[in-house]
Motif scaffolding. Structure first.
Motif, PDB file in Angstrom:
ATOM      1  N   ALA A  47       0.834  -1.208   0.000  1.00 24.57           N
ATOM      2  CA  ALA A  47       0.000   0.000   0.000  1.00 24.57           C
ATOM      3  C   ALA A  47       0.863   1.251   0.000  1.00 24.57           C
ATOM      4  CB  ALA A  47      -0.927  -0.003   1.216  1.00 24.57           C
ATOM      5  N   LEU A  48       1.955   1.234   0.767  1.00 28.30           N
ATOM      6  CA  LEU A  48       2.853   2.382   0.818  1.00 28.30           C
ATOM      7  C   LEU A  48       3.541   2.603  -0.522  1.00 28.30           C
ATOM      8  CD1 LEU A  48       4.443   1.808   4.322  1.00 28.30           C
ATOM      9  CD2 LEU A  48       2.898   3.675   3.688  1.00 28.30           C
ATOM     10  N   GLU A  49       3.968   1.511  -1.150  1.00 26.79           N
ATOM     11  CA  GLU A  49       4.638   1.627  -2.448  1.00 26.79           C
ATOM     12  C   GLU A  49       3.695   2.213  -3.486  1.00 26.79           C
ATOM     13  OE1 GLU A  49       6.755  -1.320  -5.763  1.00 26.79           O
ATOM     14  OE2 GLU A  49       6.377  -2.035  -3.725  1.00 26.79           O
ATOM     15  N   GLU A  50       2.430   1.762  -3.448  1.00 26.32           N
ATOM     16  CA  GLU A  50       1.440   2.281  -4.391  1.00 26.32           C
ATOM     17  C   GLU A  50       1.158   3.758  -4.120  1.00 26.32           C
ATOM     18  OE1 GLU A  50      -2.734   0.681  -6.343  1.00 26.32           O
ATOM     19  OE2 GLU A  50      -2.167   0.033  -4.321  1.00 26.32           O
ATOM     20  N   ALA A  51       1.056   4.127  -2.840  1.00 21.49           N
ATOM     21  CA  ALA A  51       0.787   5.521  -2.488  1.00 21.49           C
ATOM     22  C   ALA A  51       1.938   6.428  -2.905  1.00 21.49           C
ATOM     23  CB  ALA A  51       0.543   5.631  -0.986  1.00 21.49           C
ATOM     24  N   LEU A  52       3.169   5.958  -2.747  1.00 14.93           N
ATOM     25  CA  LEU A  52       4.330   6.729  -3.196  1.00 14.93           C
ATOM     26  C   LEU A  52       4.327   6.883  -4.706  1.00 14.93           C
ATOM     27  CD1 LEU A  52       7.229   5.297  -0.988  1.00 14.93           C
ATOM     28  CD2 LEU A  52       6.523   7.701  -1.098  1.00 14.93           C
ATOM     29  N   ALA A  53       4.061   5.781  -5.402  1.00 12.71           N
ATOM     30  CA  ALA A  53       4.096   5.805  -6.867  1.00 12.71           C
ATOM     31  C   ALA A  53       3.059   6.748  -7.442  1.00 12.71           C
ATOM     32  CB  ALA A  53       3.880   4.387  -7.401  1.00 12.71           C
ATOM     33  N   LEU A  54       1.911   6.853  -6.763  1.00  9.79           N
ATOM     34  CA  LEU A  54       0.830   7.694  -7.261  1.00  9.79           C
ATOM     35  C   LEU A  54       0.904   9.124  -6.746  1.00  9.79           C
ATOM     36  CD1 LEU A  54      -2.121   5.150  -6.974  1.00  9.79           C
ATOM     37  CD2 LEU A  54      -0.911   5.864  -9.036  1.00  9.79           C
ATOM     38  N   GLY A  55       1.955   9.435  -5.973  1.00  9.03           N
ATOM     39  CA  GLY A  55       2.121  10.794  -5.488  1.00  9.03           C
ATOM     40  C   GLY A  55       1.164  11.177  -4.384  1.00  9.03           C
ATOM     41  N   VAL A  56       0.576  10.181  -3.700  1.00 10.44           N
ATOM     42  CA  VAL A  56      -0.350  10.477  -2.607  1.00 10.44           C
ATOM     43  C   VAL A  56       0.421  10.914  -1.363  1.00 10.44           C
ATOM     44  CG1 VAL A  56      -2.128   9.480  -1.094  1.00 10.44           C
ATOM     45  CG2 VAL A  56      -2.049   8.867  -3.521  1.00 10.44           C
ATOM     46  N   ILE A  57       1.577  10.284  -1.124  1.00 11.82           N
ATOM     47  CA  ILE A  57       2.421  10.617   0.020  1.00 11.82           C
ATOM     48  C   ILE A  57       3.830  10.915  -0.465  1.00 11.82           C
ATOM     49  CG2 ILE A  57       1.066   9.248   1.653  1.00 11.82           C
ATOM     50  CD1 ILE A  57       3.163   7.026   1.411  1.00 11.82           C
ATOM     51  N   ASP A  58       4.610  11.552   0.400  1.00 20.16           N
ATOM     52  CA  ASP A  58       5.996  11.889   0.071  1.00 20.16           C
ATOM     53  C   ASP A  58       7.006  10.923   0.704  1.00 20.16           C
ATOM     54  OD1 ASP A  58       5.365  14.440  -1.289  1.00 20.16           O
ATOM     55  OD2 ASP A  58       4.713  15.057   0.705  1.00 20.16           O
ATOM     56  N   GLU A  59       6.571  10.265   1.776  1.00 18.60           N
ATOM     57  CA  GLU A  59       7.482   9.406   2.538  1.00 18.60           C
ATOM     58  C   GLU A  59       6.675   8.259   3.127  1.00 18.60           C
ATOM     59  OE1 GLU A  59      10.299   9.765   6.566  1.00 18.60           O
ATOM     60  OE2 GLU A  59       9.579  11.574   5.545  1.00 18.60           O
ATOM     61  N   ALA A  60       7.305   7.090   3.233  1.00 18.30           N
ATOM     62  CA  ALA A  60       6.617   5.902   3.734  1.00 18.30           C
ATOM     63  C   ALA A  60       7.275   5.393   5.007  1.00 18.30           C
ATOM     64  CB  ALA A  60       6.619   4.804   2.671  1.00 18.30           C
ATOM     65  N   ARG A  61       6.432   4.993   5.947  1.00 15.52           N
ATOM     66  CA  ARG A  61       6.910   4.390   7.198  1.00 15.52           C
ATOM     67  C   ARG A  61       6.034   3.182   7.509  1.00 15.52           C
ATOM     68  NH1 ARG A  61      11.648   6.571   9.779  1.00 15.52           N
ATOM     69  NH2 ARG A  61      11.812   8.747   9.084  1.00 15.52           N
ATOM     70  N   THR A  62       6.667   2.114   7.998  1.00 12.90           N
ATOM     71  CA  THR A  62       5.915   0.911   8.344  1.00 12.90           C
ATOM     72  C   THR A  62       5.689   0.758   9.837  1.00 12.90           C
ATOM     73  OG1 THR A  62       7.974  -0.357   8.335  1.00 12.90           O
ATOM     74  CG2 THR A  62       6.675  -0.362   6.293  1.00 12.90           C
ATOM     75  N   SER A  63       6.268   1.633  10.649  1.00 12.83           N
ATOM     76  CA  SER A  63       6.062   1.543  12.098  1.00 12.83           C
ATOM     77  C   SER A  63       6.226   2.917  12.726  1.00 12.83           C
ATOM     78  CB  SER A  63       7.054   0.560  12.721  1.00 12.83           C
ATOM     79  OG  SER A  63       8.377   0.991  12.502  1.00 12.83           O
ATOM     80  N   PRO A  64       5.554   3.157  13.856  1.00 15.93           N
ATOM     81  CA  PRO A  64       5.700   4.433  14.558  1.00 15.93           C
ATOM     82  C   PRO A  64       7.105   4.576  15.120  1.00 15.93           C
ATOM     83  CG  PRO A  64       3.754   3.220  15.315  1.00 15.93           C
ATOM     84  CD  PRO A  64       4.575   2.271  14.512  1.00 15.93           C
ATOM     85  N   GLY A  65       7.509   5.811  15.401  1.00 16.85           N
ATOM     86  CA  GLY A  65       8.829   6.061  15.967  1.00 16.85           C
ATOM     87  C   GLY A  65       9.005   7.537  16.267  1.00 16.85           C
TER      88      GLY A  65
END
Length: 365
Positions: A47-65
């Motif tokens: 889902a993150l890879e797709e969101a990045l590819a479509l320009g929905v988000i600028d950065e992807a994270r899989t866990s809080p920190g």
């Protein structure tokens, strides 16, 4: 936020849950220039890879920190059953100055959870919008436009946070409505969760009699549309609101019993039918956009030579006219482009053709 300004621009926004609604919020913030940097948080790398590819988000994270401490706005857009666990995982890293909200369809539980965690500036919310087609590929800023967006503050919700959230919703093109969490859950049980169970009951009747499926035409499909939603998410939604939903089911059952009795009284049935038509005809029509429709398709472009040329060739051979091309994002592993097409029907055709060739696409609106 400058003095006298009615627009607040957030530096960093974290969207926890990059699906249909989370993606739509992210696109609304981006399209209206309300965020400088959008971080997507999701357990699904796909889902993150797709969101990045479509320009929905600028950065992807899989866990809080610790990275969350830089977020000025945090939107929890995970399924309703996952809201409380997500709240507990985010809480240790949130800035006291950050505005926090969620988009869950059941409000009482998450309000109690955040109060117990001592998180400041949390404003529970629920945009009354959606689609039976889920996933970030179906996200659209237009999904939020003119939608009712319910806010359910508690006694501990800071008035400044509520005011900021109301302003943000208006800036996204939606209409904020404020009510207590328990009042929201009772109302949603009737207008959202009950119709879902009614749709299930009707579709189950068809599933158990093949003759019915031969006659199930447009009206039946319209009435049971919500049964096409994600089964697990829908199950969790109604279970989380089961107390209010049981009350709504009892009221609905009484209404059905009354209608059954009117079958022997044509005049009373006509009065009931007239009231139903009058009520249905007076329901407000939600227009998703007051702007002229845009026939846009966003395409994720792999980091390979001549990709734009390949895309235009595929559509050109299908006689699909491209009126405009805009580069939306350029990234290390690829980017995204917006194609302005001549007709609305061209968007669906172009998406199908490009997906056959392995491209990821998203309708933009």
């Amino acid at each position: 936020m400058s003095a006298g300004s009615t627009t607040e621009t957030f530096g960093t926004v974290a969207v926890a849950g990059v699906g249909l609604i989370g993606g739509s919020v992210a696109l609304g913030l981006r399209d209206r220039l309300l965020a400088r940097h959008i971080v997507g948080l999701d357990a699904s790398a796909q889902a993150l890879e797709e969101a990045l590819a479509l320009g929905v988000i600028d950065e992807a994270r899989t866990s809080p920190g610790e990275w969350l401490s830089a977020a000025d706005l945090v939107v929890l857009a995970v399924p309703v059953k996952a809201l409380s666990p997500m709240a507990r995982s985010l809480a240790p890293f949130l800035s006291n100055a950050a505005l926090i909200t969620d988009v869950g369809s059941v409000k009482t539980g998450i309000a109690v959870e955040f109060e117990a965690l001592g998180v400041r500036n949390f404003v529970p919310g629920h945009p009354m919008t959606g689609s039976e087609r889920g996933g970030v590929a179906n996200a659209s800023a237009g999904l939020l436009e003119n939608a009712v967006w319910v806010l359910t503050p508690t006694e501990r919700t800071p008035l400044t946070a509520l005011a900021r959230m109301r302003r943000l919703i208006e800036q996204l093109g939606a209409a904020p409505v404020v009510m207590p969490p328990d009042a929201h859950d009772k109302l949603v049980a009737t207008i959202s969760h009950l119709p879902y169970l009614a749709s299930l009951a009707l579709t189950h009747m068809v599933a158990r009699d093949e003759r019915l499926s031969l006659l199930a035409a447009g009206g039946f499909r319209d009435l049971t549309r919500v049964a096409s939603g994600d089964p697990r998410m829908s199950r969790d939604m109604v279970v989380e609101n089961k107390a209010a939903l049981r009350e709504a089911l009892q009221s609905f059952s009484r209404q059905l019993e009354h209608l059954a009795e009117t079958l022997d009284d044509p005049d009373e049935l006509l009065a009931a039918a007239s009231e139903g038509k009058r009520t249905r005809d007076n329901l407000p029509v939600v227009k998703r956009s007051l702007l002229p429709p845009k026939h846009d398709l966003v395409v994720a472009v792999p980091d390979k030579p001549n990709q734009i040329g390949a895309i235009t060739r595929i559509l050109g051979e299908a006689s699909i006219n491209i009126k405009d091309i805009e580069v939306l994002a350029i990234r290390e592993h690829g980017g995204a482009i917006r194609l302005g097409l001549e007709e609305a029907s061209d968007v669906d055709r172009a998406a199908a053709l490009l997906r056959e060739e392995g491209y990821t696409t998203r309708h933009r609106g």
